[in-house]
Every structure is written in C-alpha cells, then in structure tokens.
Design a protein around this motif. Structure first.
Motif, short mmCIF file in Angstrom:
data_model
loop_
_atom_site.label_atom_id
_atom_site.label_comp_id
_atom_site.label_asym_id
_atom_site.label_seq_id
_atom_site.Cartn_x
_atom_site.Cartn_y
_atom_site.Cartn_z
N PRO A 9 20.01 -7.20 -58.07
CA PRO A 9 20.64 -8.47 -57.72
C PRO A 9 22.03 -8.66 -58.34
CG PRO A 9 18.38 -8.79 -58.48
CD PRO A 9 18.78 -7.40 -58.85
N GLY A 10 23.04 -8.01 -57.79
CA GLY A 10 24.42 -8.28 -58.17
C GLY A 10 24.94 -9.44 -57.34
N ALA A 11 26.27 -9.57 -57.21
CA ALA A 11 26.84 -10.68 -56.45
C ALA A 11 26.37 -10.63 -55.00
CB ALA A 11 28.35 -10.64 -56.53
N MET A 12 26.51 -9.46 -54.36
CA MET A 12 26.01 -9.31 -52.99
C MET A 12 24.51 -9.08 -53.01
SD MET A 12 26.70 -9.24 -49.72
CE MET A 12 28.45 -8.85 -49.42
N GLY A 13 24.05 -8.30 -53.98
CA GLY A 13 22.64 -7.95 -54.05
C GLY A 13 21.74 -9.11 -54.39
N ALA A 14 22.29 -10.27 -54.73
CA ALA A 14 21.48 -11.47 -54.94
C ALA A 14 21.53 -12.37 -53.73
CB ALA A 14 21.96 -12.22 -56.18
N ALA A 15 22.67 -12.42 -53.06
CA ALA A 15 22.81 -13.27 -51.88
C ALA A 15 21.93 -12.75 -50.74
CB ALA A 15 24.27 -13.31 -51.44
N VAL A 16 21.82 -11.45 -50.62
CA VAL A 16 21.00 -10.88 -49.54
C VAL A 16 19.51 -11.18 -49.73
CG1 VAL A 16 20.25 -8.72 -48.46
CG2 VAL A 16 22.68 -9.12 -48.91
N ARG A 126 28.67 -19.24 -45.06
CA ARG A 126 29.13 -17.86 -45.05
C ARG A 126 28.12 -16.96 -44.33
NH1 ARG A 126 29.27 -19.44 -50.23
NH2 ARG A 126 27.61 -17.98 -50.76
N VAL A 127 28.61 -16.22 -43.35
CA VAL A 127 27.76 -15.33 -42.56
C VAL A 127 28.21 -13.89 -42.76
CG1 VAL A 127 27.05 -14.70 -40.22
CG2 VAL A 127 27.30 -17.11 -40.84
N ALA A 128 27.25 -12.99 -42.92
CA ALA A 128 27.55 -11.56 -43.05
C ALA A 128 26.74 -10.79 -42.01
CB ALA A 128 27.21 -11.08 -44.45
N ARG A 129 27.12 -9.54 -41.82
CA ARG A 129 26.45 -8.69 -40.85
C ARG A 129 25.93 -7.43 -41.54
NH1 ARG A 129 30.59 -10.94 -40.04
NH2 ARG A 129 31.96 -9.19 -40.57
N VAL A 142 12.63 -3.92 -40.53
CA VAL A 142 13.54 -4.65 -41.40
C VAL A 142 14.13 -5.89 -40.72
CG1 VAL A 142 15.76 -4.51 -42.61
CG2 VAL A 142 14.13 -2.61 -42.73
N GLU A 143 14.39 -5.80 -39.45
CA GLU A 143 15.10 -6.88 -38.75
C GLU A 143 14.46 -8.26 -38.94
OE1 GLU A 143 17.58 -7.08 -34.57
OE2 GLU A 143 15.74 -5.88 -34.67
N PRO A 144 13.13 -8.39 -38.83
CA PRO A 144 12.53 -9.73 -38.98
C PRO A 144 12.69 -10.33 -40.38
CG PRO A 144 11.02 -8.21 -37.89
CD PRO A 144 12.13 -7.39 -38.44
N VAL A 145 12.97 -9.50 -41.38
CA VAL A 145 13.13 -10.00 -42.75
C VAL A 145 14.30 -10.98 -42.83
CG1 VAL A 145 13.68 -9.33 -45.13
CG2 VAL A 145 12.09 -7.96 -43.78
N PHE A 146 15.29 -10.80 -41.96
CA PHE A 146 16.48 -11.64 -42.01
C PHE A 146 16.65 -12.48 -40.74
CE2 PHE A 146 17.33 -7.88 -44.66
CZ PHE A 146 17.49 -8.52 -45.89
N LYS A 147 15.59 -12.65 -40.01
CA LYS A 147 15.67 -13.43 -38.77
C LYS A 147 16.05 -14.88 -39.09
CE LYS A 147 13.12 -14.72 -34.64
NZ LYS A 147 11.89 -14.67 -33.87
N ASP A 148 16.98 -15.40 -38.29
CA ASP A 148 17.44 -16.79 -38.41
C ASP A 148 18.04 -17.10 -39.78
OD1 ASP A 148 16.55 -17.32 -35.79
OD2 ASP A 148 14.55 -17.80 -36.51
N THR A 149 18.67 -16.10 -40.40
CA THR A 149 19.35 -16.31 -41.68
C THR A 149 20.85 -16.10 -41.51
OG1 THR A 149 19.30 -14.01 -42.48
CG2 THR A 149 17.30 -15.35 -42.81
N ALA A 150 21.58 -16.20 -42.61
CA ALA A 150 23.03 -15.99 -42.57
C ALA A 150 23.40 -14.52 -42.63
CB ALA A 150 23.69 -16.75 -43.73
N LEU A 151 22.40 -13.64 -42.66
CA LEU A 151 22.65 -12.19 -42.60
C LEU A 151 22.17 -11.69 -41.24
CD1 LEU A 151 23.65 -9.68 -44.15
CD2 LEU A 151 21.29 -9.30 -44.85
#
Length: 279
Positions: A9-16, A126-129, A142-151
């Motif tokens: 969990p770094g800066a990006m590794g925590a946001a994800v 903020r949205v990322a891809r 993996v895809e459903p793990v981030f369904k309807d999120t900002a990733l």
C-alpha cells in the motif's frame, strides 16, 4: 466477495485496494517490515492485516503487485517462493522484458496478468484506468473486483508484456515532454523571455501524442529540423543547460533522412524506419 492480497500500500498501491474495498471485496496486506506511513495508508484503505505473506497468499486467490518498479521482481520472487497458485497481477511501471521474467518466475503454479495503471490514484473525482493483458479467464476474474469503481479495467491487446509496453510507450512521451518543458523554461529564463514562451505555448497544439497521423509530415521535415536541433543544443550548452535531449532528437531524426519531403508516406512506413535503421 473476492479476497485480494495487495503488495504494497504505497500512494497508488493504497488507492487501488481502497477501490476494491468500496466494491465490497476483502483486501489483505502484510504489515511486517512496512513503514508507519504504509500502515496508515493501509488502514485508511480498509485493508485487513495478515501476520505473514504465507497467510495472505493462502487466503487470497488474487495478488496485485503495486510497488516501486525496482522492487517488482523481488516481490514476485517472494510470492513464487510460497508456491502461490492463484492469479498474480503485476501492475508496476516496468518494461516488457522484466514482465516476462516475472511471468517465468511465477509460473507454472500461478496465472500471470500484465497490468498498467494510467491516471492519478483513483478515488473521489479522480478516475484511473487499469489495462490488463494475459489469459482472458484471469482478466474475467479480476475485472469484477473493480466494477463500478473509480478504477476502470480495460483489456490490452496482446499477451503478457503488452500492457507494460503500453505503459512504457506512454511514459516515454509523458516524462520526456515534461522534462523538455523544464529545459525550455530554464533556457527562456536565462534570456528573460519566460513570459513570451508561456504565451506561445498556450496557443500551440497540445494533443500531439493523440494524433499519430501527423508523424509522416514530421519525418518528411526531419532533414530540416535536425540542423535546427543542433543549434538548440549549442544554445543550451552556452546557457549551462543539458543538451542531451536535443542531441538525442538529432539522432532520432537521422533515421528519417530517407523520408526527406516524402509527405505521401504511410504512418506504418515512418514508424518502421525508426526501427529498421537502428538495427
């Protein structure tokens, strides 16, 4: 609910992982040896601490590696040492060759996905891809793990290594362009024309990377641009500024010497000339 182990969990590794938690999934992490800042980020993300990596790998069927790029292979080796047999997704900014080495390290026990993240740490407005390359069935996991999120998960063309190549291609422009901007403004500052440079930049085309169809005209004019870049390099040296990137541009343009005034060339031609003349 899916259980995912995040390293680390770094800066990006925590946001994800925070996005995965928001989607109702369980996120595991291993606090052993991590900093106080990492502990705080993991807590804010809603991640669940495990006593050991072994425990986290046993409980979670998906591992997502987001760490400093230089540590990517070490993280993969540590996971491989535990004979992990789930889906291992590396989403670090590394080159395709390193990604292939990681895949070889993790296999045959695990299924490997090559990932690349674009955009800011996701969350709020903020949205990322997240681009994923590899076995379709693993991407489906993996895809459903981030369904309807900002990733937003997207599938990259090609196999393992192609998502990393996409990241390298984009970053090569993004990072070099920002560095060049620093050099340009430093040169303008030496001569007292910083305001004028900014004003001119505000009216110039800014979506160059988004318009590859423009590149044949660049190749056709490279024979005229290269001498100009040599003058730019000399101006930079006289101002005590690094001229390396200007000189590198001259070297790149030299590969288009045969395209002089050939405005009729196809994009595939001018791109191939950058490759073939360097072999």
């Amino acid at each position: 609910m899916t259980t995912v182990t995040f390293l680390h969990p770094g800066a990006m590794g925590a946001a994800v992982p925070a996005q995965a938690v928001a989607a109702g999934h369980e996120v595991l992490w291993v606090p052993e040896g991590r900093s106080d800042a990492t502990l705080r980020r993991a807590k804010e993300a809603g991640a669940t601490a495990c006593d050991s990596l072994g425990e986290a790998l046993e409980r979670g069927g998906i591992v997502l590696s987001i760490c400093p790029p230089q540590a990517a292979e070490d993280v993969a080796t540590t996971v491989a040492d535990h004979a992990f047999a789930g889906v291992y997704m590396d989403a670090n900014a590394i080159n395709p060759q390193r990604m292939q080495r990681i895949a070889e390290e993790i296999r045959p026990g695990a299924v490997v996905l090559d990932g690349a993240i674009f955009g800011p740490p996701p969350g709020g407005q903020r949205v990322a891809r997240l681009y994923l390359a590899g076995e379709a069935q693993a991407v489906d996991t993996v895809e459903p793990v981030f369904k309807d999120t900002a990733l937003h998960v997207r599938r990259a063309s090609g196999g393992v290594g192609s998502a990393s190549a996409l990241k390298m291609a984009f970053a090569s422009y993004q990072k070099a362009a920002r560095t060049l901007a620093g050099v340009a403004h430093a040169l303008a500052d030496v001569h007292g024309v910083g305001d004028e440079l900014t004003a001119e930049a505000q009216v110039m085309a800014s979506n160059i990377l988004a318009d590859p169809g423009y590149l044949p005209s660049v190749a056709a004019r490279a024979w005229r641009w290269a001498p100009g870049m040599e003058d730019i390099a000399e101006t930079l040296r006289a101002a005590g500024l690094p001229a390396d990137m200007a000189e590198a541009a001259v070297a790149v343009m030299s590969r288009w010497e045969g395209d002089k005034d050939r405005y009729d060339l196809e994009l595939t031609d001018v791109l191939s000339h950058l490759r073939s003349q360097g072999e």
